[in-house]
Design a protein around this motif. Structure first.
Motif, PDB file in Angstrom:
ATOM      1  N   MET A  31       0.871  -1.284  -0.150  1.00 56.16           N
ATOM      2  CA  MET A  31      -0.048  -0.091  -0.126  1.00 56.16           C
ATOM      3  C   MET A  31       0.881   1.093   0.092  1.00 56.16           C
ATOM      4  N   LEU A  32       2.105   1.204   0.727  1.00 52.51           N
ATOM      5  CA  LEU A  32       2.832   2.415   0.628  1.00 52.51           C
ATOM      6  C   LEU A  32       3.366   2.618  -0.821  1.00 52.51           C
ATOM      7  N   PHE A  33       3.779   1.438  -1.435  1.00 52.95           N
ATOM      8  CA  PHE A  33       4.472   1.726  -2.698  1.00 52.95           C
ATOM      9  C   PHE A  33       3.386   2.189  -3.762  1.00 52.95           C
ATOM     10  N   THR A  34       1.989   1.782  -3.693  1.00 47.53           N
ATOM     11  CA  THR A  34       0.904   2.116  -4.660  1.00 47.53           C
ATOM     12  C   THR A  34       0.790   3.702  -4.427  1.00 47.53           C
ATOM     13  N   SER A  35       0.724   3.988  -3.056  1.00 44.41           N
ATOM     14  CA  SER A  35       0.436   5.310  -2.695  1.00 44.41           C
ATOM     15  C   SER A  35       1.504   6.404  -3.128  1.00 44.41           C
ATOM     16  N   LEU A  36       2.903   6.124  -3.120  1.00 46.89           N
ATOM     17  CA  LEU A  36       3.963   6.758  -3.422  1.00 46.89           C
ATOM     18  C   LEU A  36       3.889   7.195  -5.066  1.00 46.89           C
ATOM     19  N   HIS A  37       3.738   5.709  -5.665  1.00 49.84           N
ATOM     20  CA  HIS A  37       3.590   5.799  -6.963  1.00 49.84           C
ATOM     21  C   HIS A  37       2.547   6.644  -7.504  1.00 49.84           C
ATOM     22  N   GLY A  38       1.456   6.603  -6.854  1.00 48.67           N
ATOM     23  CA  GLY A  38       0.221   7.589  -7.378  1.00 48.67           C
ATOM     24  C   GLY A  38       0.605   8.978  -7.282  1.00 48.67           C
ATOM     25  N   ILE A  39       1.199   9.327  -5.977  1.00 48.04           N
ATOM     26  CA  ILE A  39       1.509  10.735  -5.594  1.00 48.04           C
ATOM     27  C   ILE A  39       2.342  11.227  -6.822  1.00 48.04           C
ATOM     28  N   GLY A  40       3.377  10.631  -7.079  1.00 47.47           N
ATOM     29  CA  GLY A  40       4.465  11.002  -7.919  1.00 47.47           C
ATOM     30  C   GLY A  40       3.799  11.204  -9.324  1.00 47.47           C
ATOM     31  N   ASN A  41       3.064  10.118  -9.567  1.00 48.48           N
ATOM     32  CA  ASN A  41       2.414  10.149 -11.114  1.00 48.48           C
ATOM     33  C   ASN A  41       1.410  11.369 -11.056  1.00 48.48           C
ATOM     34  N   GLY A  42       0.783  11.623 -10.015  1.00 52.07           N
ATOM     35  CA  GLY A  42      -0.275  12.713 -10.024  1.00 52.07           C
ATOM     36  C   GLY A  42       0.299  14.013 -10.521  1.00 52.07           C
ATOM     37  N   ILE A  43       1.613  14.361  -9.683  1.00 52.88           N
ATOM     38  CA  ILE A  43       2.379  15.704  -9.909  1.00 52.88           C
ATOM     39  C   ILE A  43       2.812  15.666 -11.055  1.00 52.88           C
TER      40      ILE A  43
END
Length: 422
Positions: free
Chosen positions: A320-332
């Protein structure tokens, strides 16, 4: 009295309209195969991989035609271009729903690819740049906040239509939605004039052609312009980051299971990507808005590599930490697609530059599901080493990118801003 960039055309209705239109455009193009590729393949008697291959044709068409669509927006604005894209999407989706062979499916995706070249983020960002110039960063962030829910909204609708009726009905439904929703939004909410232009009175417009007057194109991109260092660096940034984003979109649940999560946990963790992308965009809209977009882009380029490294070391417990970090970076980084070229080159020739910068990313997107799938088949979770490497490549390219200050021009006949390195 002329309107200031901040006051006109009014930003909120335009942002809501473009954001809604982009939600529809993404949900019925890039996000469609995830739900419909398998039932299409089953009915047509072809391997599922061929259905994804047909979709790749749309990305290739979009890559080739994007610069021309952007140049058109530079000169005339995006109202007509985006409106026409709604019609093309409708035609392409109707053709897809009627496809009775792989050949017809490929032809339908080619038509949809034409629409993608003139109807996705690049065109919307170019439209906002044409209207607001350097003040487009806020509206760009706004439409990505809304369109960030494209999969959240459109996936369940598509899946429900396919389950209740069939995949053809889903295609027809979305074709109609482009006519009854997408077309009016693009046609009636996008203004004809730039911010700061004085609208003509009814008396002044009598007898005049209602078509928008062509604006100065600003720059005609030569080969030297296209292949200069800054353009190449930005192309590398977005090709690398979009390969990773597309690979994750296609294979994330499977990757998480290989890393040690059960099927239910993998689906829950994968579902966090969408909300994390919106959270990243809210962060950009709030705290990071005070920073130069280059700084926020550099920070966001590291979130996927850090998360992927943690997943390789600790496995499923940090999924879950991985997918959250991936999503935050991809969003920006999605916002950076619009703001970095604007900060680097200014609004003059923005649309054409966007088309060239993003063309390699379309090819990367087309190749990502197949190539990353092969790596997972051969190396399991260690396929993440590729995306970690691409993340660091993105960071290095962003560190090498130099954005000089922007200054206003003094000639009122020139575009409002120009870069100091011209």
């Amino acid at each position: 009295m002329t309107s200031s960039p901040q006051s006109g055309p009014t930003k909120l209705p335009l942002v809501i309209g473009l954001g809604t239109g982009q939600t529809l455009a993404f949900g019925t193009t890039l996000y469609l195969p995830a739900i419909l590729a398998e039932p299409m393949a089953v009915e047509l008697g072809i391997p599922p991989g061929w259905a994804f291959g047909a979709f790749s044709l749309a990305l290739i068409f979009s890559a080739f035609l994007g610069p021309k669509a952007g140049a058109r927006i530079d000169q005339f604005g995006g109202r007509t271009v985006l409106a026409v894209s709604s019609l093309i999407f409708a035609v392409g989706l109707a053709m897809l729903g009627s496809a009775d062979s792989l050949t017809m499916m490929c032809l339908a995706w080619c038509v949809i690819g034409v629409g993608m070249s003139m109807g996705l983020y690049e065109a919307a960002f170019a439209t906002l740049s044409w209207i607001y110039g350097l003040d487009a960063r806020g509206p760009i962030t706004g439409i990505t906040l809304i369109a960030g829910f494209a999969s959240t909204i459109c996936w369940p609708i598509t899946a429900g239509l396919e389950a209740e009726f069939d995949w053809r009905t889903a295609c027809y439904f979305w074709a109609v939605m482009h006519i009854v929703l997408g077309l009016p939004l693009n046609l009636f909410l996008i203004p004809r004039q730039k911010a700061g232009d004085t609208p003509l009175s009814d008396h002044e417009t009598e007898g005049r052609d209602s078509a928008p007057k062509p604006q100065p194109a600003g720059v005609k991109l030569s080969r030297k312009d296209i292949f200069n260092t800054q353009m190449v660096l930005l192309a590398i940034v977005f090709a690398a980051s979009w390969f990773t984003a597309t690979a994750m979109a296609a294979h994330l649940p499977r990757l998480l299971q290989i890393s040690g999560m059960d099927a239910a946990g993998a689906l829950i963790a994968a579902s966090l990507v969408g909300p994390a992308q919106v959270a990243g965009r809210l962060l950009e809209f709030g705290f990071l808005k005070k920073m130069h977009p280059l700084i926020s882009s550099r920070l966001s380029s590291l979130t996927h590599p850090v998360g992927a490294f943690l997943l390789l070391v600790f496995g499923g417990p940090v999924g879950m930490l991985f997918t959250s970090l991936h999503g935050i970076g991809n969003g920006i980084l999605t916002i950076a697609k619009g703001t970095l070229p604007l900060a680097t080159f200014g609004p003059v020739g923005y649309g054409a530059r966007q088309g060239y910068i993003m063309a390699p990313s379309r090819f990367a997107q087309a190749a990502a599901p197949f190539l990353f799938g092969l790596l997972i088949d051969g190396y399991g979770e260690y396929a993440l080493l590729l995306t970690i490497g691409l993340g660091f490549l993105t960071f290095i390219a962003l560190m090498a990118l130099r954005v000089r200050p922007l200054r206003p021009t003094t000639n009122e006949n020139d575009p409002k801003y120009e870069t100091s390195n011209r």
